[in-house]
Design a protein around this motif. Structure first.
Motif, mmCIF file in Angstrom:
data_model
loop_
_atom_site.group_PDB
_atom_site.id
_atom_site.type_symbol
_atom_site.label_atom_id
_atom_site.label_comp_id
_atom_site.label_asym_id
_atom_site.label_seq_id
_atom_site.Cartn_x
_atom_site.Cartn_y
_atom_site.Cartn_z
ATOM 1 N N LEU A 176 -28.338 27.311 32.728
ATOM 2 C CA LEU A 176 -28.923 27.558 31.066
ATOM 3 C C LEU A 176 -30.076 28.179 31.047
ATOM 4 C CD1 LEU A 176 -27.581 23.583 30.265
ATOM 5 C CD2 LEU A 176 -27.251 25.850 28.608
ATOM 6 N N GLY A 177 -30.679 28.759 32.897
ATOM 7 C CA GLY A 177 -32.071 28.782 32.664
ATOM 8 C C GLY A 177 -32.644 27.918 32.481
ATOM 9 N N GLY A 178 -34.206 29.052 32.309
ATOM 10 C CA GLY A 178 -35.064 27.053 32.442
ATOM 11 C C GLY A 178 -35.514 27.530 31.290
ATOM 12 N N GLY A 179 -37.158 27.696 31.656
ATOM 13 C CA GLY A 179 -37.888 27.916 30.575
ATOM 14 C C GLY A 179 -38.538 28.435 29.268
ATOM 15 N N SER A 180 -38.485 29.934 29.849
ATOM 16 C CA SER A 180 -38.992 30.231 29.402
ATOM 17 C C SER A 180 -38.310 31.926 28.531
ATOM 18 C CB SER A 180 -39.822 31.786 30.407
ATOM 19 O OG SER A 180 -38.631 32.078 31.511
ATOM 20 N N TRP A 181 -38.978 32.438 27.483
ATOM 21 C CA TRP A 181 -38.468 33.377 26.707
ATOM 22 C C TRP A 181 -37.903 32.105 25.572
ATOM 23 C CZ3 TRP A 181 -40.561 38.064 25.556
ATOM 24 C CH2 TRP A 181 -41.173 37.939 26.949
ATOM 25 N N ALA A 182 -37.809 30.967 25.316
ATOM 26 C CA ALA A 182 -36.845 30.832 24.655
ATOM 27 C C ALA A 182 -36.284 31.305 23.215
ATOM 28 C CB ALA A 182 -37.834 29.309 23.841
ATOM 29 N N ARG A 183 -36.893 31.646 22.593
ATOM 30 C CA ARG A 183 -36.120 32.914 21.681
ATOM 31 C C ARG A 183 -35.101 33.393 22.065
ATOM 32 N NH1 ARG A 183 -40.524 36.209 22.597
ATOM 33 N NH2 ARG A 183 -39.819 38.463 22.826
ATOM 34 N N LEU A 184 -35.042 33.801 23.581
ATOM 35 C CA LEU A 184 -33.636 34.354 23.703
ATOM 36 C C LEU A 184 -32.545 33.407 24.340
ATOM 37 C CD1 LEU A 184 -35.034 37.518 25.802
ATOM 38 C CD2 LEU A 184 -34.123 36.779 23.935
ATOM 39 N N GLY A 185 -33.072 32.446 24.465
ATOM 40 C CA GLY A 185 -31.967 30.949 24.783
ATOM 41 C C GLY A 185 -32.294 29.831 25.326
ATOM 42 N N SER A 186 -33.632 30.484 26.305
ATOM 43 C CA SER A 186 -34.035 29.119 27.994
ATOM 44 C C SER A 186 -35.337 28.266 27.375
ATOM 45 C CB SER A 186 -33.820 30.687 28.973
ATOM 46 O OG SER A 186 -33.235 30.976 29.477
ATOM 47 N N ASP A 187 -34.891 27.439 26.822
ATOM 48 C CA ASP A 187 -35.728 26.855 26.073
ATOM 49 C C ASP A 187 -35.725 25.830 27.262
ATOM 50 O OD1 ASP A 187 -33.183 25.217 25.188
ATOM 51 O OD2 ASP A 187 -33.640 25.521 23.231
ATOM 52 N N GLY A 188 -35.427 24.778 27.808
ATOM 53 C CA GLY A 188 -34.577 23.918 28.672
ATOM 54 C C GLY A 188 -35.089 22.734 27.852
ATOM 55 N N ALA A 189 -34.446 22.646 26.606
ATOM 56 C CA ALA A 189 -33.454 21.611 25.758
ATOM 57 C C ALA A 189 -31.909 20.879 26.835
ATOM 58 C CB ALA A 189 -32.694 22.036 25.019
ATOM 59 N N TRP A 190 -32.240 21.097 28.438
ATOM 60 C CA TRP A 190 -31.493 20.480 28.876
ATOM 61 C C TRP A 190 -31.452 19.744 29.763
ATOM 62 C CZ3 TRP A 190 -32.450 21.209 34.013
ATOM 63 C CH2 TRP A 190 -33.535 22.601 34.263
ATOM 64 N N VAL A 191 -33.194 19.743 30.027
ATOM 65 C CA VAL A 191 -33.560 18.907 30.894
ATOM 66 C C VAL A 191 -33.770 17.196 31.037
ATOM 67 C CG1 VAL A 191 -35.976 17.786 31.938
ATOM 68 C CG2 VAL A 191 -35.357 20.173 31.792
ATOM 69 N N PRO A 192 -33.558 17.071 29.820
ATOM 70 C CA PRO A 192 -33.286 15.226 29.147
ATOM 71 C C PRO A 192 -32.066 15.090 29.486
ATOM 72 C CG PRO A 192 -34.076 16.664 27.809
ATOM 73 C CD PRO A 192 -34.265 17.217 28.366
ATOM 74 N N LEU A 193 -31.223 16.317 28.546
ATOM 75 C CA LEU A 193 -30.018 15.706 29.226
ATOM 76 C C LEU A 193 -29.507 15.124 30.206
ATOM 77 C CD1 LEU A 193 -28.089 18.367 26.299
ATOM 78 C CD2 LEU A 193 -29.079 16.121 26.178
ATOM 79 N N LEU A 194 -29.714 16.156 31.754
ATOM 80 C CA LEU A 194 -29.664 16.164 32.311
ATOM 81 C C LEU A 194 -30.173 14.857 33.693
ATOM 82 C CD1 LEU A 194 -29.221 19.146 34.448
ATOM 83 C CD2 LEU A 194 -27.154 17.914 33.848
ATOM 84 N N ALA A 195 -31.264 14.845 33.642
ATOM 85 C CA ALA A 195 -32.403 13.426 33.625
ATOM 86 C C ALA A 195 -31.628 12.341 33.080
ATOM 87 C CB ALA A 195 -33.542 13.369 32.734
#
Length: 450
Positions: A176-195
């Motif tokens: 899912l990528g990191g948290g940079s360039w959210a407009r391209l899909g890498s928004d870090g929204a997965w962090v709490p889901l895995l936590a």
């Protein structure tokens, strides 16, 4: 193996497959390729309308695929995560990336810096050929599917245009990528889901990023006012950016042929030649990116970091002092510096910015500043502006196949893992290599053999 679903999620609320890959960047696509080549039914889901968006953006100025340097220095670029990344790039490193591209009909060449590029410098032809091959291998793509986490029964949940879709898979690859360039899909929204699943995730931080500079006339360190602000629970905000005069003239312009040196409070040093760009609030560009990890860590520890800029790296300090002291007669100081040292434009401007009129008329202070001008940075630019991110899924939470020990059957790959590297082909190579490793891990998990 289960056969691929005949239904797309637009008309089905539930999809069953061997492997679901979430994320259509280089790591996810490479995992899909490894699995599809082994005959595994792969469904790839991505929140964006098309895959590889950050990959295409990276190729706008010429796609840097990998680097040509030998394995040992290549592996050292991953710093504290070298022990975890080195086995991945030993299995799929620079030579393998070049061979893979050639297999897609894309020839590569080594530039003068040692970086490796496609012959036409473009990302789009390579991505088109890759997607064509993946589709021919049976990979099914589901776009505009944003991952929402897991349902109570363990199925993956996605938000799609026709409503929620659930996906049951024997194994899952998260890329899912990191948290940079959210407009391209890498928004870090997965962090709490895995936590929530008990997977350890280090906070995402900017990497290969720009910085805000401390105003040249602002004090560094604790001041009396800052002390009293802290006493009443207020964090003082440093004055950042360039003076209006300097910003109006030089924002967007590059510092060329300079050297940046920095030693942090732990004794780690950086010293390299290159170039970077002045921004409205500070600095960014390749030379700054290369030092960004040390600068960021120092700011986090102490609130600021000061690097030194050598404006004339081909001149010795002694020569610079001689030339500065040379009688200039009726010429202005600006004309003198230009004729004797070739100093003008942005380099002369930054000297005036930091020294002021009095400092510029002090030959010793001026000569010292030309060779070691202190630039203090006090903050990274926001995460979404960074080229890449540090932090992510901790390797300690994964086994050697990149499977989460707290979530058997769930593999992680790419920039969502906790590693960072400089630009120059190292980011893409490690992302591809981690996709290969995750794909092979899934094969082992499914009992298919690597």
């Amino acid at each position: 193996m289960n056969a691929p679903s005949d239904l797309t999620p637009d008309v089905a609320s539930h999809v069953r497959c061997d492997v679901a890959i979430v994320g259509g960047g280089p790591a996810g696509l490479m995992a899909a390729e490894v699995l599809a080549q082994a005959g595994v039914a792969v469904h790839l889901f991505d929140a964006m309308p098309s895959v590889g968006r950050k990959f295409l953006l990276a190729g706008k100025g010429g796609l840097n695929l990998t680097h040509s340097e030998p394995h040992e220095p290549f592996a050292s670029r991953y710093a504290g995560r070298q022990p975890q990344i080195e086995p991945l790039i030993r299995a799929f490193g620079g030579p393998e990336v070049r061979a893979w591209a050639q297999g897609l009909g894309v020839e590569t060449f080594v530039g003068t810096s040692g970086r490796v590029f496609p012959a036409d410098m473009k990302a789009a032809p390579l991505l088109r050929a890759w997607l064509q091959r993946l589709r021919a291998q049976g990979v099914q793509f589901h776009m505009r599917h944003r991952w929402l986490g897991w349902a109570d029964g363990g199925a993956l949940r996605f938000a799609a245009s026709a409503g929620e879709v659930q996906v049951t898979a024997r194994a899952v690859v998260l890329a899912l990528g990191g948290g940079s360039w959210a407009r391209l899909g890498s928004d870090g929204a997965w962090v709490p889901l895995l936590a929530q699943r008990g997977v350890a995730v280090a906070p995402l931080r900017p990497s290969n990023c720009g910085f805000d500079v401390l105003r040249a006339d602002a004090p560094v360190g604790e001041t009396r006012r800052a002390f009293f602000q802290e006493l009443i629970g207020r964090t003082p905000t440093p004055a950042v950016g360039w003076s209006p005069h300097f910003a109006e003239r030089f924002v967007g312009q590059p510092f060329k042929t300079v050297a940046l040196s920095f030693t942090d409070s732990q004794g780690r040093s950086f010293n390299r030649r290159g170039e970077f760009v002045v921004t409205a609030t500070g600095v960014e560009g390749s030379l700054v990116y290369a030092a960004s990890q040390l600068l960021r860590d120092e700011i986090e520890a102490h609130g600021h970091a000061t690097f030194h800029l050598d404006l004339l790296p081909d001149h010795s300090p002694e020569r610079v002092l001689v030339e500065v002291r040379h009688p200039r007669g009726s010429r202005s100081l600006s004309s003198h510096l230009k004729s004797r040292l070739g100093l003008d434009g942005i380099k002369a401007g930054v000297l005036y910015e930091h020294l002021g009129k009095d400092g510029m008329n002090d030959p010793v202070a001026l000569a010292h500043a030309i060779k070691a001008l202190p630039i203090t940075v006090v903050a990274t630019r926001p995460l979404d502006e960074a080229i890449s991110t540090a932090g992510g899924v901790a390797f300690e939470a994964l086994d050697e196949h990149l499977m989460a020990t707290a979530a058997p059957g769930v593999f992680c790959a790419g920039e969502m893992l906790d590693w960072e590297a400089p630009t120059g082909g190292y980011l893409l190579t490690a992302s591809l290599a981690s996709g290969v490793q995750a794909g092979r891990g899934v094969l082992a998990f499914l009992g298919s053999g690597a």
